[in-house]
Structures are given as structure tokens and as C-alpha cells.
Design a protein around this motif. Sequence first.
Motif, PDB file in Angstrom:
ATOM      1  N   PRO A   1     -13.706  -9.816   4.996  1.00 15.69           N
ATOM      2  CA  PRO A   1     -15.162  -9.950   5.163  1.00 15.69           C
ATOM      3  C   PRO A   1     -15.732 -11.256   4.603  1.00 15.69           C
ATOM      4  CG  PRO A   1     -14.626  -7.719   4.504  1.00 15.69           C
ATOM      5  CD  PRO A   1     -13.346  -8.495   4.448  1.00 15.69           C
ATOM      6  N   CYS A   2     -15.066 -11.821   3.591  1.00 12.49           N
ATOM      7  CA  CYS A   2     -15.546 -13.088   3.020  1.00 12.49           C
ATOM      8  C   CYS A   2     -15.282 -14.270   3.947  1.00 12.49           C
ATOM      9  CB  CYS A   2     -14.890 -13.330   1.658  1.00 12.49           C
ATOM     10  SG  CYS A   2     -13.104 -13.605   1.738  1.00 12.49           S
ATOM     11  N   GLY A   3     -14.481 -14.068   4.993  1.00 13.32           N
ATOM     12  CA  GLY A   3     -14.200 -15.124   5.958  1.00 13.32           C
ATOM     13  C   GLY A   3     -12.844 -15.778   5.797  1.00 13.32           C
ATOM     14  N   ASP A   4     -12.135 -15.501   4.689  1.00 11.45           N
ATOM     15  CA  ASP A   4     -10.833 -16.121   4.448  1.00 11.45           C
ATOM     16  C   ASP A   4      -9.701 -15.305   5.070  1.00 11.45           C
ATOM     17  OD1 ASP A   4     -11.526 -18.440   2.954  1.00 11.45           O
ATOM     18  OD2 ASP A   4     -11.916 -17.184   1.198  1.00 11.45           O
ATOM     19  N   LEU A   5      -8.675 -16.013   5.540  1.00  8.34           N
ATOM     20  CA  LEU A   5      -7.494 -15.368   6.097  1.00  8.34           C
ATOM     21  C   LEU A   5      -6.507 -15.011   4.988  1.00  8.34           C
ATOM     22  CD1 LEU A   5      -6.833 -17.672   9.182  1.00  8.34           C
ATOM     23  CD2 LEU A   5      -7.668 -15.319   9.251  1.00  8.34           C
ATOM     24  N   VAL A   6      -5.905 -13.822   5.092  1.00  4.21           N
ATOM     25  CA  VAL A   6      -4.880 -13.395   4.143  1.00  4.21           C
ATOM     26  C   VAL A   6      -3.691 -12.832   4.921  1.00  4.21           C
ATOM     27  CG1 VAL A   6      -6.481 -12.954   2.234  1.00  4.21           C
ATOM     28  CG2 VAL A   6      -5.951 -11.127   3.859  1.00  4.21           C
ATOM     29  N   GLY A   7      -2.518 -12.867   4.281  1.00  5.93           N
ATOM     30  CA  GLY A   7      -1.298 -12.505   4.993  1.00  5.93           C
ATOM     31  C   GLY A   7      -0.524 -11.345   4.405  1.00  5.93           C
ATOM     32  N   TYR A   8      -1.207 -10.323   3.897  1.00  3.08           N
ATOM     33  CA  TYR A   8      -0.509  -9.124   3.421  1.00  3.08           C
ATOM     34  C   TYR A   8      -0.014  -8.306   4.614  1.00  3.08           C
ATOM     35  CZ  TYR A   8      -2.807 -10.060  -1.068  1.00  3.08           C
ATOM     36  OH  TYR A   8      -3.243 -10.634  -2.233  1.00  3.08           O
ATOM     37  N   ARG A   9       1.186  -7.741   4.474  1.00  6.54           N
ATOM     38  CA  ARG A   9       1.682  -6.893   5.548  1.00  6.54           C
ATOM     39  C   ARG A   9       2.887  -6.097   5.065  1.00  6.54           C
ATOM     40  NH1 ARG A   9       4.039 -11.886   6.318  1.00  6.54           N
ATOM     41  NH2 ARG A   9       6.033 -12.038   7.407  1.00  6.54           N
ATOM     42  N   SER A  10       3.397  -5.231   5.936  1.00  8.92           N
ATOM     43  CA  SER A  10       4.616  -4.484   5.626  1.00  8.92           C
ATOM     44  C   SER A  10       5.562  -4.569   6.809  1.00  8.92           C
ATOM     45  CB  SER A  10       4.299  -3.028   5.301  1.00  8.92           C
ATOM     46  OG  SER A  10       3.729  -2.378   6.425  1.00  8.92           O
TER      47      SER A  10
END
Length: 227
Positions: A151-160
Motif C-alpha cells: 500500500p505504501c507504493g514500494d515493491l517487495v519480494g516475499y514469497r514461498s
Amino acid sequence: LAAPGTRTRNADAYQEEPVPPLLTFGVIADIQYAPIGDGFSYGGVPRYYRHALSTAKHAAEHFQEHKVPLVINLGDIIDGKCQEVVADADTSQQREERNCNPGRNAVLEVIDALSAYSHGDILHTYGNHELYNLDREEMGSLLQIPFVREPCGDLVGYRSHSVPEAGIKFVVLDSYDITIEGRCEQTSAKRKQAEELLAKHNPNYPENENSPEGMDGLQSRYVGFNG
């Protein structure tokens, strides 16, 4: 990853019976390829940037030969010095040809080297050297990292990543979630958080944000190129 051994008792002692592993997988890290001559890392360690490509291919061939069902790349597939390629070009034509982001081209070369392994998936993560060369959107496209926008606009790469036949799930953390690397100075909330942490814990910030001078133990992790 192995299942617990089974113990049997004989007349003399307990013995471990061999148990087949639940899962065998390959791990590769810090390839740090760059299409430049031999040199030194930023820390002064001798580096063989071009040779890293053949080393990556050799590892991929080894994993293929042993038919491991999964390979995990722990990041830094290329080196930040890829950006020196344009500066080192001999002619204006070479500079123009290489000006289309040598880091992207280097990633494609490493992916090609790793294609010697085809028995299973390659699970890519990323590090600071990818961020010296690519933004997260391009990195996600090249390395199949499913970045999501918070929601803040930044991309993140957490996954499983699940391996159902072994009953194992890998959980991949984004170690460059809170960081100044690859985050917009004007708009990124996560960069602001990183700047606050650096200001609090690194006495060298902001003049020399990558220096751990005067910092001991775990505190030395608070440098600009870290997440």
C-alpha cells in the motif's frame, strides 16, 4: 534435508541406519559476473569477473548431472561493476552498443549459463548487486521474482515455494525490503525507514553510509548497502 535416522541396537552399540534424504537441492550464491577483466572487489579481494560465467555454468552442469529437483540462487548473480562496461568501451560505437544497460545484458548471460540445468526450477533471490544494475520491476521480469506492490507504493519480494513430494515449503524473505538501495529518495516510505535506522545506528551516516568504522558486532550491519 534428511529425515531423522533410525537407530538399531546390536550387541555392542547403537548404530544409525542410513535414511534417504527428504530433498536434495543445489545452492549457488554470489556469482557476481561482470563482462570486465580481472580486478579487485570494493574490499580489495582479487576477483575474476568474466570467469564467474563459466563457474556458474559448471555448477549448473553439476546439478543437472545429479538430477537435483531444485536449485536456489541466493543472490548477487551479477556485480555492480557491470556499470563500468560503458566507461571501459574502446570506441564510441561500443559505448553506444553497451549503453542499453550492461547489467541487464550480464543477467541474461548468467541465465544462459545456468540453462545447463533443466531438471527442475531455479529459485532466484536478489542482493545489493542486482540493485546496482536493475530496478525491481526489471529484475522481477528477468529472474521471475514475483514482486508485489505494498500500500505504501514500494515493491517487495516475499514469497514461498513448495516441493509437495517432499512435504517441504521454502519461505523466501526480502532482505532488501527496508533499504536505501533501489528506493526513491523522494517518495519511498521504506527508504525513509532505512535512513532513520542508519542515522540511529551508523555514526558514519550520511557522509560515509557504507562504512562500518567504529561499529562492533551486529551493529556493523547498519551500512547503506545492506538491507
